[in-house]
Write a protein that holds these residues in place. Structure first.
Motif, PDB file in Angstrom:
ATOM      1  N   LEU A 137     -40.319  -2.907 -24.882  1.00 23.56           N
ATOM      2  CA  LEU A 137     -39.955  -1.942 -25.927  1.00 23.56           C
ATOM      3  C   LEU A 137     -39.118  -0.799 -25.364  1.00 23.56           C
ATOM      4  O   LEU A 137     -38.116  -0.393 -25.971  1.00 23.56           O
ATOM      5  CB  LEU A 137     -41.216  -1.385 -26.590  1.00 23.56           C
ATOM      6  CG  LEU A 137     -41.966  -2.338 -27.507  1.00 23.56           C
ATOM      7  CD1 LEU A 137     -43.263  -1.712 -27.963  1.00 23.56           C
ATOM      8  CD2 LEU A 137     -41.118  -2.721 -28.689  1.00 23.56           C
ATOM      9  N   VAL A 138     -39.508  -0.279 -24.211  1.00 27.34           N
ATOM     10  CA  VAL A 138     -38.769   0.830 -23.600  1.00 27.34           C
ATOM     11  C   VAL A 138     -37.358   0.385 -23.214  1.00 27.34           C
ATOM     12  O   VAL A 138     -36.371   1.084 -23.511  1.00 27.34           O
ATOM     13  CB  VAL A 138     -39.534   1.381 -22.370  1.00 27.34           C
ATOM     14  CG1 VAL A 138     -38.678   2.334 -21.574  1.00 27.34           C
ATOM     15  CG2 VAL A 138     -40.830   2.046 -22.806  1.00 27.34           C
ATOM     16  N   VAL A 139     -37.256  -0.767 -22.567  1.00 24.39           N
ATOM     17  CA  VAL A 139     -35.938  -1.256 -22.142  1.00 24.39           C
ATOM     18  C   VAL A 139     -35.055  -1.548 -23.353  1.00 24.39           C
ATOM     19  O   VAL A 139     -33.859  -1.210 -23.357  1.00 24.39           O
ATOM     20  CB  VAL A 139     -36.093  -2.512 -21.249  1.00 24.39           C
ATOM     21  CG1 VAL A 139     -34.764  -3.203 -21.020  1.00 24.39           C
ATOM     22  CG2 VAL A 139     -36.722  -2.135 -19.926  1.00 24.39           C
ATOM     23  N   THR A 140     -35.612  -2.141 -24.394  1.00 22.19           N
ATOM     24  CA  THR A 140     -34.830  -2.438 -25.596  1.00 22.19           C
ATOM     25  C   THR A 140     -34.355  -1.150 -26.261  1.00 22.19           C
ATOM     26  O   THR A 140     -33.196  -1.064 -26.700  1.00 22.19           O
ATOM     27  CB  THR A 140     -35.671  -3.264 -26.594  1.00 22.19           C
ATOM     28  OG1 THR A 140     -36.138  -4.437 -25.938  1.00 22.19           O
ATOM     29  CG2 THR A 140     -34.844  -3.661 -27.794  1.00 22.19           C
ATOM     30  N   THR A 141     -35.222  -0.158 -26.329  1.00 21.01           N
ATOM     31  CA  THR A 141     -34.826   1.127 -26.923  1.00 21.01           C
ATOM     32  C   THR A 141     -33.714   1.778 -26.102  1.00 21.01           C
ATOM     33  O   THR A 141     -32.746   2.310 -26.672  1.00 21.01           O
ATOM     34  CB  THR A 141     -36.053   2.062 -27.015  1.00 21.01           C
ATOM     35  OG1 THR A 141     -37.080   1.399 -27.744  1.00 21.01           O
ATOM     36  CG2 THR A 141     -35.697   3.357 -27.708  1.00 21.01           C
ATOM     37  N   CYS A 142     -33.815   1.713 -24.783  1.00 24.59           N
ATOM     38  CA  CYS A 142     -32.748   2.264 -23.925  1.00 24.59           C
ATOM     39  C   CYS A 142     -31.438   1.506 -24.125  1.00 24.59           C
ATOM     40  O   CYS A 142     -30.358   2.117 -24.159  1.00 24.59           O
ATOM     41  CB  CYS A 142     -33.170   2.204 -22.458  1.00 24.59           C
ATOM     42  SG  CYS A 142     -34.484   3.346 -22.028  1.00 24.59           S
ATOM     43  N   LEU A 143     -31.530   0.193 -24.285  1.00 18.38           N
ATOM     44  CA  LEU A 143     -30.331  -0.615 -24.505  1.00 18.38           C
ATOM     45  C   LEU A 143     -29.684  -0.272 -25.843  1.00 18.38           C
ATOM     46  O   LEU A 143     -28.456  -0.161 -25.939  1.00 18.38           O
ATOM     47  CB  LEU A 143     -30.685  -2.109 -24.444  1.00 18.38           C
ATOM     48  CG  LEU A 143     -29.528  -3.083 -24.579  1.00 18.38           C
ATOM     49  CD1 LEU A 143     -28.512  -2.876 -23.465  1.00 18.38           C
ATOM     50  CD2 LEU A 143     -30.052  -4.512 -24.556  1.00 18.38           C
ATOM     51  N   ILE A 144     -30.499  -0.077 -26.880  1.00 19.11           N
ATOM     52  CA  ILE A 144     -29.958   0.309 -28.196  1.00 19.11           C
ATOM     53  C   ILE A 144     -29.227   1.639 -28.083  1.00 19.11           C
ATOM     54  O   ILE A 144     -28.103   1.790 -28.582  1.00 19.11           O
ATOM     55  CB  ILE A 144     -31.098   0.381 -29.237  1.00 19.11           C
ATOM     56  CG1 ILE A 144     -31.617  -1.014 -29.553  1.00 19.11           C
ATOM     57  CG2 ILE A 144     -30.626   1.059 -30.518  1.00 19.11           C
ATOM     58  CD1 ILE A 144     -32.891  -1.026 -30.371  1.00 19.11           C
ATOM     59  N   CYS A 145     -29.844   2.613 -27.423  1.00 19.21           N
ATOM     60  CA  CYS A 145     -29.206   3.927 -27.250  1.00 19.21           C
ATOM     61  C   CYS A 145     -27.913   3.810 -26.457  1.00 19.21           C
ATOM     62  O   CYS A 145     -26.908   4.457 -26.777  1.00 19.21           O
ATOM     63  CB  CYS A 145     -30.157   4.895 -26.557  1.00 19.21           C
ATOM     64  SG  CYS A 145     -31.563   5.363 -27.585  1.00 19.21           S
ATOM     65  N   SER A 146     -27.927   2.988 -25.424  1.00 24.31           N
ATOM     66  CA  SER A 146     -26.730   2.806 -24.589  1.00 24.31           C
ATOM     67  C   SER A 146     -25.595   2.166 -25.386  1.00 24.31           C
ATOM     68  O   SER A 146     -24.433   2.584 -25.271  1.00 24.31           O
ATOM     69  CB  SER A 146     -27.093   1.928 -23.394  1.00 24.31           C
ATOM     70  OG  SER A 146     -25.970   1.629 -22.637  1.00 24.31           O
ATOM     71  N   ILE A 147     -25.914   1.180 -26.193  1.00 25.98           N
ATOM     72  CA  ILE A 147     -24.883   0.514 -27.015  1.00 25.98           C
ATOM     73  C   ILE A 147     -24.320   1.494 -28.031  1.00 25.98           C
ATOM     74  O   ILE A 147     -23.098   1.553 -28.257  1.00 25.98           O
ATOM     75  CB  ILE A 147     -25.455  -0.747 -27.695  1.00 25.98           C
ATOM     76  CG1 ILE A 147     -25.761  -1.818 -26.651  1.00 25.98           C
ATOM     77  CG2 ILE A 147     -24.496  -1.286 -28.741  1.00 25.98           C
ATOM     78  CD1 ILE A 147     -26.542  -3.011 -27.182  1.00 25.98           C
ATOM     79  N   LYS A 148     -25.195   2.286 -28.658  1.00 24.35           N
ATOM     80  CA  LYS A 148     -24.724   3.272 -29.637  1.00 24.35           C
ATOM     81  C   LYS A 148     -23.843   4.325 -28.969  1.00 24.35           C
ATOM     82  O   LYS A 148     -22.811   4.719 -29.532  1.00 24.35           O
ATOM     83  CB  LYS A 148     -25.907   3.934 -30.339  1.00 24.35           C
ATOM     84  CG  LYS A 148     -26.547   3.069 -31.391  1.00 24.35           C
ATOM     85  CD  LYS A 148     -27.649   3.826 -32.104  1.00 24.35           C
ATOM     86  CE  LYS A 148     -28.232   3.001 -33.226  1.00 24.35           C
ATOM     87  NZ  LYS A 148     -29.277   3.726 -33.957  1.00 24.35           N
ATOM     88  N   ASN A 149     -24.228   4.789 -27.784  1.00 22.84           N
ATOM     89  CA  ASN A 149     -23.413   5.787 -27.066  1.00 22.84           C
ATOM     90  C   ASN A 149     -22.064   5.215 -26.659  1.00 22.84           C
ATOM     91  O   ASN A 149     -21.040   5.898 -26.734  1.00 22.84           O
ATOM     92  CB  ASN A 149     -24.155   6.299 -25.828  1.00 22.84           C
ATOM     93  CG  ASN A 149     -25.251   7.263 -26.183  1.00 22.84           C
ATOM     94  OD1 ASN A 149     -25.256   7.850 -27.266  1.00 22.84           O
ATOM     95  ND2 ASN A 149     -26.208   7.433 -25.280  1.00 22.84           N
TER      96      ASN A 149
END
Length: 156
Positions: A137-149
């Motif tokens: 969950l943490v890694v997926t959330t970080c990946l979502i934020c990274s893609i959005k940024n």
């Protein structure tokens, strides 16, 4: 398998929508696991009580209850009060040989404690799976934020 596909393809193709769906499904599965554990524990206790009452009527099964109570130093499912409604006296396997008083601890608690002592490996595996799910969950959330940024920075 579908959940794994959503996560993998969403990460490879940088699809935020798929990653969000994957995250939501993993959270739901995690919450369901916790809820099922709580429900199953109470259900086991209820079934143990009814099974013990039925077993008390059968002389062959009565041996099992006596053995359980004597070896684990317990009485009834929840304690000696389980025998209060029974017209028969508290069985000798339910009493302390030295003092003659009934054991205060119920057999449900004694069996759970026995299994906890013997099942440290199972608990360790369950904890590892829980930590793995949280890390996902943490890694997926970080990946979502990274893609959005990355999408926001490429526009400007």
């Amino acid at each position: 398998m579908l959940v794994g596909f959503l996560g993998c393809y969403g990460a490879i193709a940088s699809r935020v929508c798929m990653l969000i769906i994957f995250t939501i499904i993993v959270i739901i599965v995690l919450l369901l696991e916790i809820a099922v554990m709580a429900i199953v524990q109470e259900e086991v206790k209820l079934r143990a009580k009814t099974a013990m009452q039925r077993m008390a009527d059968d002389e062959n099964k009565r041996y099992f209850i006596d053995l359980l109570q004597a070896k684990l130093h317990c009485c009834g499912v929840d304690g000696p009060s389980d025998y209060a409604a029974d017209p028969k006296p508290i069985p000798p396997s339910c009493t302390d040989k030295d003092t003659g008083s009934p054991y205060n601890r119920g057999c449900y608690e004694a069996v759970v404690e026995f299994l906890k002592n013997k099942a440290a490996l199972v608990g360790g595996v369950a904890l590892a799976v829980l930590l793995l799910q949280i890390c996902v969950l943490v890694v997926t959330t970080c990946l979502i934020c990274s893609i959005k940024n990355a999408a926001t920075n490429s526009i400007f």
